[in-house]
Write a protein that holds these residues in place. Sequence first.
Motif, mmCIF file in Angstrom:
data_model
loop_
_atom_site.group_PDB
_atom_site.id
_atom_site.type_symbol
_atom_site.label_atom_id
_atom_site.label_comp_id
_atom_site.label_asym_id
_atom_site.label_seq_id
_atom_site.Cartn_x
_atom_site.Cartn_y
_atom_site.Cartn_z
ATOM 1 N N SER A 48 0.754 -1.147 -0.087
ATOM 2 C CA SER A 48 -0.099 0.000 0.069
ATOM 3 C C SER A 48 0.992 1.098 -0.076
ATOM 4 O O SER A 48 1.773 1.442 1.048
ATOM 5 C CB SER A 48 -0.993 -0.085 1.034
ATOM 6 O OG SER A 48 -1.610 1.222 1.311
ATOM 7 N N GLU A 49 0.608 2.133 -0.870
ATOM 8 C CA GLU A 49 1.334 3.532 -1.047
ATOM 9 C C GLU A 49 0.977 4.332 0.071
ATOM 10 O O GLU A 49 1.555 5.189 0.669
ATOM 11 C CB GLU A 49 0.914 4.099 -2.315
ATOM 12 C CG GLU A 49 1.786 3.351 -3.383
ATOM 13 C CD GLU A 49 1.468 4.107 -4.950
ATOM 14 O OE1 GLU A 49 0.865 5.214 -5.007
ATOM 15 O OE2 GLU A 49 2.003 3.730 -5.790
ATOM 16 N N GLU A 50 -0.471 4.092 0.387
ATOM 17 C CA GLU A 50 -1.087 4.882 1.610
ATOM 18 C C GLU A 50 -0.392 4.736 2.922
ATOM 19 O O GLU A 50 -0.307 5.516 3.600
ATOM 20 C CB GLU A 50 -2.476 4.593 1.779
ATOM 21 C CG GLU A 50 -3.417 5.338 2.918
ATOM 22 C CD GLU A 50 -4.881 4.913 2.894
ATOM 23 O OE1 GLU A 50 -5.363 5.433 3.864
ATOM 24 O OE2 GLU A 50 -4.974 3.969 2.237
ATOM 25 N N LEU A 179 -4.435 8.927 8.384
ATOM 26 C CA LEU A 179 -4.838 7.507 7.887
ATOM 27 C C LEU A 179 -6.265 7.065 8.388
ATOM 28 O O LEU A 179 -6.391 7.580 9.642
ATOM 29 C CB LEU A 179 -3.880 6.382 8.490
ATOM 30 C CG LEU A 179 -2.242 6.700 8.154
ATOM 31 C CD1 LEU A 179 -1.433 5.382 8.592
ATOM 32 C CD2 LEU A 179 -2.364 6.149 6.727
#
Length: 285
Positions: A48-50, A179
């Motif tokens: 995940s880039e997040e 997040l």
Amino acid sequence: MASTASNAKPLKSQVGGHAGVLTTEDGSLIIKPALPLELEFYQTVQQSEELEHLSMFLPSFIGTLTLEGEIDEKKSAELGNISVNPVDAPQRDETLVKVYDNITSEAVNTPKSYGKSIKPTDLPDGIARFFPVGVPLPQEGEERPAAASTTGLPVQTLLSILKGIHEEVTEIREIFSELEIRMVGGSLLIIYEADWKQAEEGLKKLDDDQEGEEDSDQEDDEDDQGEEDNKRLGPPYAVKLIDFAHTRLTPGKGPDEGVLLGLDTVIKLISGRIGQLEQHSQDYL
């Protein structure tokens, strides 16, 4: 040719959590039982880039282990895991390692019941207990002052470490504020070097790395022993997020306010300890 994997054994330095954490005989691997959701989270972080910015504050995840007998090296490579011979972990009372005794070179254990019974008003005392100020060890023939602590670091060394930890916890807080995940039962693991010399050398190396003062044009024939010593020198502190058995992504639900509150509390407590140490330092000028 088949090779015999190292025997797995209980991790003697386990400081909390559920029993059952193992290590290989040579100490190169830590083996921790993981629930499916925790494994899924680690795998998600890798893809995940997040969650990319969060990954630097997580333990390095290198895959899974199969705890069973011997295995061929070729087969091990094909399976993508390692097989070891587990042993039963003995029952033992759970304790938390707080600090390191500079006289005995042993960890000073604080019962887990202390953490369960501590009140909010006692938290500053708990932080001071985890980050004590040390005094120089007596020379041969000298008596140690009765009030002197055998644990802790010199005040300036401890201040530098605490300020670094404060920066990293603050960065974790900033990451979590953006997040959309829920982290139930997670923990913030803070470790610091308690050996005076190692702590000072670790801080110096950290400063050199951050300021770019290391000589990048070192000769190829640099002293091998010095290079090996540099590799063995660990960081003066580490801040990691752990325990993701009940962590999940929650798109559209915003940040986890409970985690943010907990991190704010830690930041406040560390700031308070920094203030105490700065005052302590001024008192002795």
